[in-house]
Design a protein around this motif. Sequence first.
Motif, PDB file in Angstrom:
ATOM      1  N   SER A 171       0.588  -1.285   0.087  1.00 16.54           N
ATOM      2  CA  SER A 171      -0.224  -0.087  -0.107  1.00 16.54           C
ATOM      3  C   SER A 171       0.990   1.068  -0.276  1.00 16.54           C
ATOM      4  N   ASN A 192       1.770   4.437   1.535  1.00 13.37           N
ATOM      5  CA  ASN A 192       1.383   4.796   2.733  1.00 13.37           C
ATOM      6  C   ASN A 192       3.151   4.496   2.945  1.00 13.37           C
ATOM      7  N   SER A 194      -3.928   4.210   5.440  1.00 13.02           N
ATOM      8  CA  SER A 194      -3.670   3.668   3.458  1.00 13.02           C
ATOM      9  C   SER A 194      -4.265   4.761   2.735  1.00 13.02           C
ATOM     10  N   GLU A 216      -8.041  -3.159   1.759  1.00  7.98           N
ATOM     11  CA  GLU A 216      -6.845  -4.349   1.108  1.00  7.98           C
ATOM     12  C   GLU A 216      -7.197  -5.385   1.139  1.00  7.98           C
ATOM     13  N   HIS A 257      -0.581  -0.271  13.546  1.00  2.46           N
ATOM     14  CA  HIS A 257      -0.755   0.552  11.643  1.00  2.46           C
ATOM     15  C   HIS A 257      -1.774   0.969  11.701  1.00  2.46           C
TER      16      HIS A 257
HETATM   17 MG    MG Z   1      -0.359  -1.634   4.041  1.00  2.00          MG
END
Ligand code: MG
Length: 326
Positions: A147, A149, A155, A184, A233
């Motif tokens: 992703s 980011n 993301s 995702e 995350h």
């Molecule tokens: Mg990711």
Amino acid sequence: MDLHGPENTIRLSATDRGLRAAVALLRDGRQVAFPTETVYGLGADARHPRAVAGIYRAKGRPRFNPLIVHVSNIDAARALSVFDPTAEALAAAFWPGPLTLVLPRREGNGLADLVTAGLGTVALRVPAHDLARRLLMAFGGPLAAPSANPSGRISATTADHVMEGLSGEIAGVLDGGPTGVGLESTIIGLEDGMPKLLRPGGLCVEDIEAKLDQPLTNPEHTKITAPGQLASHYAPKADLVLNADVADAGALWLGFGPLNGRRGLSLSPTSDLTEAATALFGHLHELDRMAGESGVQRILVDPIPMQGLGRAINDRLTRAAAPRDS
Ligand code: MG
Ligand code: TXA
């Protein structure tokens, strides 16, 4: 070793000209972000060790977290990995689409070792987004793409998000507008014949289990390098409080259902999980910006049902709320 960056990140249009420019940069071993149906990916030639190293550099990503390899069709995936009948069935049912399969690596498949972080398996996906597919066809090879980011951050579901996080670190971003699914891909591990859910995502677990006619195992306690390894995350800068039901005048809300006068944004005023998935990362970006501007420390989140896409939404929110080092 020169891995590029800082550099001038170019915004490329979703035209043949933009695609040609993206392909030229990728062939030169550079990093270019592109839209998929899930989130924007940060692409580089998966066969080119320096190009792949540049992805880790741009994201500031820990080396041990392997990358998903994107290909244009199932034949290209078979050339890189070993498919068993379960993999064949899942690919036939859900590709192109928001499903990643982790399969044994095929010997001599030409992928850079950094892509798989030295594992004997490789994560593969055929994305459904038209621009991603055109890019893969024009490039004519596998693209490693996590992703788009900075590592540990939210993301990107728009080219603007990509620019906010990675401008100056990558060569370009193909602007295909906002992504559709918003979460995702779902990752399924098939290394040893037992399908395992490695990450809930944009394809519902229920749909996969219906196709397989068996439940997926949940490998919380295996040693597999899965996304869950990194507890914190998708993190906004403000603190995120899940399943909130307290009245807190100073806070901002990430609602599910009507806000009823509370300050903040609703993932779906009608409590629709598909709409909520699409909105999740964009709303987190926006609430983080609002919190920063108004000096608010906490974002309160409504409970989200644990079914269908709600499972992946709760997974991302739990990680976003997890304690972090910095
Ligand atoms: Mg990711
Ligand atoms: O929708 C998506 O999957 C997006 C778009 C761009 O395709 N990509 C994406 O990539 O989310 P990334 O790198 O942010 O997440 C990939 C996850 C990593 O957390 C990694 O742990 C896991 O996939 N992964 C990759 N290769 C693996 C492997 N061989 N075994 C187990 N997990 C693997």
